[in-house]
Design an enzyme around this catalytic site. Structure first.
Site: not given
Ligand code: GLC
Length: 434
Positions: A242, A364
């Site tokens: 990110e 993610e």
């Molecule tokens: C991103 C952040 C992490 C957070 C995740 C979900 O990866 O780096 O800290 O918990 O997003 O919000």
């Protein structure tokens, strides 16, 4: 991650709207994504910018008319909207190995809030500083036995590096990272290793500091690459997490033209550094990302793809934001009426990346638990259904927090080696059972 959370709240609407709205604007304002130029609307500012990627690989040379001449980050790249060819325009990069590897993946799992934790200084205490237990091989055995064959190991290096110009990584820290990577590699899992919360420290897309940022990224990756150069193909590197300018207006909507160009240069520095280190790094799969890992149409269109066979792109897609996060206006029921938002979020990824032989992975995703098991199961079905149709694999975010204050992204109870909610976990894993 209070800071991140607050920021996320502020930009929540922008993110969701941008995700849906951007695909639309890309379709309607792109007056021809031809060989080398695109005219597009900068989604977060209403400013229509003509952004022409100058790339040696582009068949027809093009000139940038945007304020910042976007010279190619490296001689060997093309913009996401063009096909990747070599100078003679004969070689098409099929990226078969990467597509094959990704197709072998089931669902992936993030070892979140662990090696990425910061605040404890240059000490091995970082690993447990945010409340998770010390990582053991048994955790990965549990994951593997239960259908996860991919783990992402987010690591924040900032506090564990020395001063410029060497930025020497603390050998104990590197050793611990290696130990954890080995746990998973010994079990024949896919492992994605990254640089994580560097944006809290030095990795800011403040274009004035571009050279210094590039220098630090290069120094860190040179050391990681050297450490792991003899590891097999199942170890994958993801250059940044990110990357963005915290607090900026476009933090969660794809950044500015200049910031996106900076990301291109950083991606290229990462690729060049790893490739130059030799060993198996010459052919290792490397994952690049967009500004903020955004799936915003503009962020994807402006991404330059190196002329390299073993490249993939990652985005993060917690979609729809108001279902997956807790925020003002968020909801916890899933009746399918928001499914289209997920389909919209994938459109640019498909058009500019997948359809141009660029493999994509979502490193993610996930949803916070809001006592809504049945709804989460339906969301998983819709979300992963769309990803499966597009051939996109996902790594779920797990920070180890469940039924507590903070972001409840926990899925695996790392102390008990069980699932916090078996039904949810099975919804993720069962769809990949052979
Ligand atoms: C991103 C952040 C992490 C957070 C995740 C979900 O990866 O780096 O800290 O918990 O997003 O919000």
């Amino acid at each position: 991650m209070i800071k991140k959370k607050l920021m996320a709240l502020v930009v929540a609407a922008a993110l969701t709207l941008a995700t849906a709205g951007c695909s639309a604007s890309a379709v309607t304002t792109s007056t021809g994504v031809s060989a080398s130029n695109t005219v597009s609307t900068d989604s977060s500012s209403d400013k229509t910018s003509v952004s022409l990627s100058v790339s040696s690989a582009s068949v027809s040379a093009s000139t940038s008319t945007s304020a910042s001449t976007s010279a190619s980050a490296s001689a060997g790249s093309t913009s996401a909207s063009t096909k990747d060819t070599d100078e003679g325009d004969t070689k098409v990069y099929e990226r078969t190995k990467v597509f094959d590897m990704f197709s072998e993946m089931t669902v992936g799992w993030n070892l979140g809030n662990t090696m990425d934790a910061f605040g404890a200084g240059n000490s091995l205490r970082s690993e447990t500083y945010w409340g998770n237990p010390k990582t053991e091989k048994a955790l990965f055995e549990f994951l593997k036995n239960n259908g996860f064959n991919t783990v992402r190991i987010p690591v924040t290096w900032a506090e564990h590096t020395g001063k410029a110009p060497d930025y020497t990584i603390n050998s104990e820290w590197m050793g611990r990272v290696r130990e954890i990577v080995d746990y998973a590699m010994d079990l024949d899992m896919f492992v994605i290793l990254n640089t994580h919360h560097e944006t809290e420290y030095w990795l800011k897309t403040d274009v004035k500091n571009k050279d210094a940022v590039k220098e630090e990224l290069t120094a860190i990756w040179a050391q990681i690459a050297e450490t792991f150069k003899d590891y097999g193909d199942k170890l994958i590197f993801e250059g940044m997490n990110e990357p963005r300018l915290r607090g900026s207006a476009k933090e969660w909507s794809g950044g500015t033209v200049d910031e996106r160009q900076m990301i291109n240069e950083l991606n290229m520095a990462f690729v060049d550094t790893v490739r130059e280190s030799g060993g198996n790094n010459a052919e290792r799969v490397l994952i690049l990302c967009t500004y903020g890992h955004s799936a915003d149409a503009q962020a994807i269109k402006d991404l330059q793809i190196p002329k390299d066979d073993n490249i993939a792109v990652a985005v993060h897609m917690y979609t729809p934001y108001f279902f997956t996060y807790v925020a003002d206006g968020s909801y916890s029921n899933w009746d399918g009426s928001h499914k289209q938002e997920i389909a919209d979020a994938v459109k640019s990824v498909k058009k500019y990346l997948l359809d141009n032989n660029v493999p994509v992975i979502i490193t993610e995703t996930g949803t916070q638990f809001k006592e809504n098991t049945a709804d989460i199961v339906k969301w998983i079905d819709d979300y992963f259904g769309i990803m499966d149709e597009n051939g996109i694999k996902c790594v779920i975010w797990d920070n180890g927090i469940f039924r507590a204050s903070g972001e409840n992204f926990g899925v695996v109870d790392r102390r008990a080696l069980s699932f916090y909610d078996e039904t949810i976990a099975r919804a993720y894993t069962d769809r990949y059972k052979k």
